[in-house]
Design a protein around this motif. Sequence first.
Motif, mmCIF file in Angstrom:
data_model
loop_
_atom_site.group_PDB
_atom_site.id
_atom_site.type_symbol
_atom_site.label_atom_id
_atom_site.label_comp_id
_atom_site.label_asym_id
_atom_site.label_seq_id
_atom_site.Cartn_x
_atom_site.Cartn_y
_atom_site.Cartn_z
ATOM 1 N N PHE A 174 33.057 51.724 68.220
ATOM 2 C CA PHE A 174 32.379 51.910 66.940
ATOM 3 C C PHE A 174 31.786 53.304 66.860
ATOM 4 N N GLU A 175 31.578 53.758 65.642
ATOM 5 C CA GLU A 175 31.036 55.099 65.425
ATOM 6 C C GLU A 175 29.519 55.045 65.402
ATOM 7 N N GLU A 176 28.901 56.230 65.452
ATOM 8 C CA GLU A 176 27.443 56.314 65.441
ATOM 9 C C GLU A 176 26.872 55.554 64.246
ATOM 10 N N THR A 177 25.885 54.709 64.528
ATOM 11 C CA THR A 177 25.312 53.839 63.516
ATOM 12 C C THR A 177 23.792 53.824 63.636
ATOM 13 N N GLU A 178 23.094 53.994 62.526
ATOM 14 C CA GLU A 178 21.633 53.867 62.536
ATOM 15 C C GLU A 178 21.275 52.396 62.714
ATOM 16 N N VAL A 179 20.229 52.124 63.481
ATOM 17 C CA VAL A 179 19.845 50.749 63.788
ATOM 18 C C VAL A 179 18.442 50.449 63.285
ATOM 19 N N ASP A 180 18.164 49.166 63.117
ATOM 20 C CA ASP A 180 16.812 48.717 62.792
ATOM 21 C C ASP A 180 16.003 48.676 64.075
ATOM 22 N N THR A 181 14.700 48.892 63.960
ATOM 23 C CA THR A 181 13.835 48.903 65.137
ATOM 24 C C THR A 181 12.753 47.842 65.023
ATOM 25 N N ASP A 182 12.303 47.372 66.169
ATOM 26 C CA ASP A 182 11.151 46.485 66.259
ATOM 27 C C ASP A 182 10.231 47.053 67.326
ATOM 28 N N PRO A 183 9.132 47.674 66.926
ATOM 29 C CA PRO A 183 8.485 47.673 65.613
ATOM 30 C C PRO A 183 9.288 48.463 64.582
ATOM 31 N N SER A 184 9.059 48.129 63.305
ATOM 32 C CA SER A 184 9.882 48.713 62.247
ATOM 33 C C SER A 184 9.635 50.208 62.050
ATOM 34 N N ASP A 185 8.408 50.666 62.267
ATOM 35 C CA ASP A 185 8.106 52.100 62.150
ATOM 36 C C ASP A 185 7.779 52.642 63.529
ATOM 37 N N VAL A 186 8.526 53.646 63.958
ATOM 38 C CA VAL A 186 8.270 54.276 65.261
ATOM 39 C C VAL A 186 7.895 55.726 64.990
ATOM 40 N N THR A 187 6.701 56.114 65.441
ATOM 41 C CA THR A 187 6.252 57.493 65.288
ATOM 42 C C THR A 187 5.986 58.076 66.666
ATOM 43 N N TRP A 188 6.225 59.380 66.790
ATOM 44 C CA TRP A 188 6.077 60.057 68.073
ATOM 45 C C TRP A 188 4.599 60.250 68.400
#
Length: 166
Positions: free
Chosen positions: A116-130
């Motif tokens: 499969f090609e590069e795909t954006e994924v959902d995250t848990d937690p939904s918002d990840v900040t640096w």
Amino acid sequence: MKRNVPRLTVVLVAALVLAALVTGMAFGSAAVTAQDEPPAIPASYYGDVEIDTGEPIPAGTEVIAEVEGEEERYSITMEEDGQYGGPEAFEEKLVVPEPDEGTGAEVTFFIDGPGFEETEVDTDPSDVTWESDDVKRVDLTVDDDDIEIFEEIDLTIDGETDEITL
């Protein structure tokens, strides 16, 4: 007749010493100010990686982190099915250095792997900040409609072999 030369010499020497101290403090404090803030410690991420049907993503898949506003991307290759990195101190993690924007920059995750090609994924937690020195579990889920995993197999029916792609 009393000579004032020694007194004048003492006053001049004292003035020179005072000027040297004041100049040294000014330059010294500037040097200390420039070194007050140590470099930020990178953020590190690990977690599970699966299709939304619950099926783990296979080992060998690359997990990629992209930070808002940054050109450079960071990645880790999954060593085992369904997981990237690990929580223990000496386990490998997806390491992301401080972005130009600093604390609070949004981190987006992608997967890229065999079939499969590069795909954006959902995250848990939904918002990840640096955040500096953040060691965070971020589980990743990809919608099964967003990927196509292909596998070629040989199928034999009534003595005839055909190659099919699943």
